[in-house]
Design a protein around this motif. Sequence first.
Motif, PDB file in Angstrom:
ATOM      1  N   GLU A 117       7.726   9.705 -10.131  1.00  0.00           N
ATOM      2  CA  GLU A 117       6.961   8.996  -9.102  1.00  0.00           C
ATOM      3  C   GLU A 117       7.882   8.229  -8.164  1.00  0.00           C
TER       4      GLU A 117
ATOM      5  N   SER B 216       0.837  -1.211   0.000  1.00  0.00           N
ATOM      6  CA  SER B 216       0.000   0.000   0.000  1.00  0.00           C
ATOM      7  C   SER B 216       0.861   1.245   0.000  1.00  0.00           C
TER       8      SER B 216
ATOM      9  N   GLY C 187       1.862   2.078  -3.277  1.00  0.00           N
ATOM     10  CA  GLY C 187       0.746   2.259  -4.205  1.00  0.00           C
ATOM     11  C   GLY C 187       0.430   1.044  -5.057  1.00  0.00           C
ATOM     12  N   LEU C 188       0.734  -0.150  -4.567  1.00  0.00           N
ATOM     13  CA  LEU C 188       0.510  -1.355  -5.368  1.00  0.00           C
ATOM     14  C   LEU C 188      -0.374  -2.385  -4.666  1.00  0.00           C
TER      15      LEU C 188
ATOM     16  N   ARG D 244       8.560  -0.038  -7.991  1.00  0.00           N
ATOM     17  CA  ARG D 244       7.857   0.082  -6.706  1.00  0.00           C
ATOM     18  C   ARG D 244       7.909  -1.220  -5.915  1.00  0.00           C
TER      19      ARG D 244
ATOM     20  N   GLU E  83       6.037   0.333 -12.003  1.00  0.00           N
ATOM     21  CA  GLU E  83       5.441  -0.560 -10.997  1.00  0.00           C
ATOM     22  C   GLU E  83       6.471  -1.581 -10.503  1.00  0.00           C
TER      23      GLU E  83
ATOM     24  N   LEU F  36       8.577   9.006  -4.204  1.00  0.00           N
ATOM     25  CA  LEU F  36       8.443   7.936  -3.213  1.00  0.00           C
ATOM     26  C   LEU F  36       9.715   7.851  -2.352  1.00  0.00           C
TER      27      LEU F  36
ATOM     28  N   GLN G 156      -3.339  -3.222  -4.962  1.00  0.00           N
ATOM     29  CA  GLN G 156      -4.261  -3.991  -5.817  1.00  0.00           C
ATOM     30  C   GLN G 156      -3.535  -5.025  -6.686  1.00  0.00           C
TER      31      GLN G 156
END
Length: 228
Positions: A175, A123, A126-127, A145, A142, A179, A129
Motif C-alpha cells: 500500500e 485524504s 487515505g486517512l 501514511r 497508517e 502510494l 477519518q
Amino acid sequence: MIILENVSKSYSAGAPAINDISIHIEKGEFVFIVGDSGAGKSTLMKLMLKELEPTTGKIYINGKFLNKMKRRKVPMLRRDIGMVFQNFRLLNDRNVYDNVAFAQRVVEVPSKVIRRKVPAMLSMVGLAQKYKSYPRELSGGEQQRVALARALINNPPILLADEPTGNLDPKNSWEIMNLLDEINKRGTTVVVVTHNREIVDAMQKRVITIQKGIIVSDERKGGYIYEN
Ligand code: ADP
C-alpha cells in the motif's frame, strides 16, 4: 533534478564509503536505490541533504550546487526534499492532524491555508477519518501514511524514502509503495532506498544498485540484483 558527478566520500583511512559515483535523476523519475548494509546508501542520502560534504565531486539538487551552498541556505534545500523513514518518526504526543500541520507551522504557512491543506493531504493518503488519532492508535501502515502526508504537505519536488517499508508487513508495504507510485505520477521525483526485493522486482522501475561504495548496476526497468 539530482546530479552527482564523480562523488566520493571518505570518513577516515580505509576504503571510501562512496567511491566515484555519478548519478543523474531527472525530474519526475521514480528510482530505487538498493545495496547491502554498509554499501553506502545512507552516506549517499546524507550527501544529498548536505548533512555531509563530499570528499571530491559535485552535487546538484534541484538546480542548486550543494558544494558552494551557504549554511543559511541549507534549510531551504531540505524543504525541497520530503523525507520518510523506516521508523516513521512521528511526534507521539500529537495527533495525526497536528503531526502534519506541524510541518507547515514551522515554515509559517498561514493557519487558513493549513486548515485547508492538511485535510486534503490526509485524504490523499487515505486517512481523512483518523485525523484525531494519536500515532500509538494507528497501525504501522497508517503511521507511515501520516509520515508521507507530513513529508509532502509543503509540496517538495523530491521525496526521499529511507526503507519506508522496513517495519511493515507485505500488505502495508504494497500500500505504501503504491502510494509512492501515485505521488510520483502526480509529478514528485521519488527516490526509495529499500531492501524489499519482491517489490523492487515487481514494480519495474529504475534500480541503482550500490556495493561497497560503487554503482554496480543502473537499470531503467530493473530488478533486485542477487548478490552472494
Ligand atoms: P548503508 O546505508 O548502505 O548501510 P552507510 O552509508 O551507512 O551504508 O556506510 C557505508 C560505509 O561507510 C560503511 O563501511 C560504514 O561503516 C562507513 N561509515 C558510515 N558512517 C560512518 C561514519 N560516521 N564514520 C566512519 N565510517 C562510517
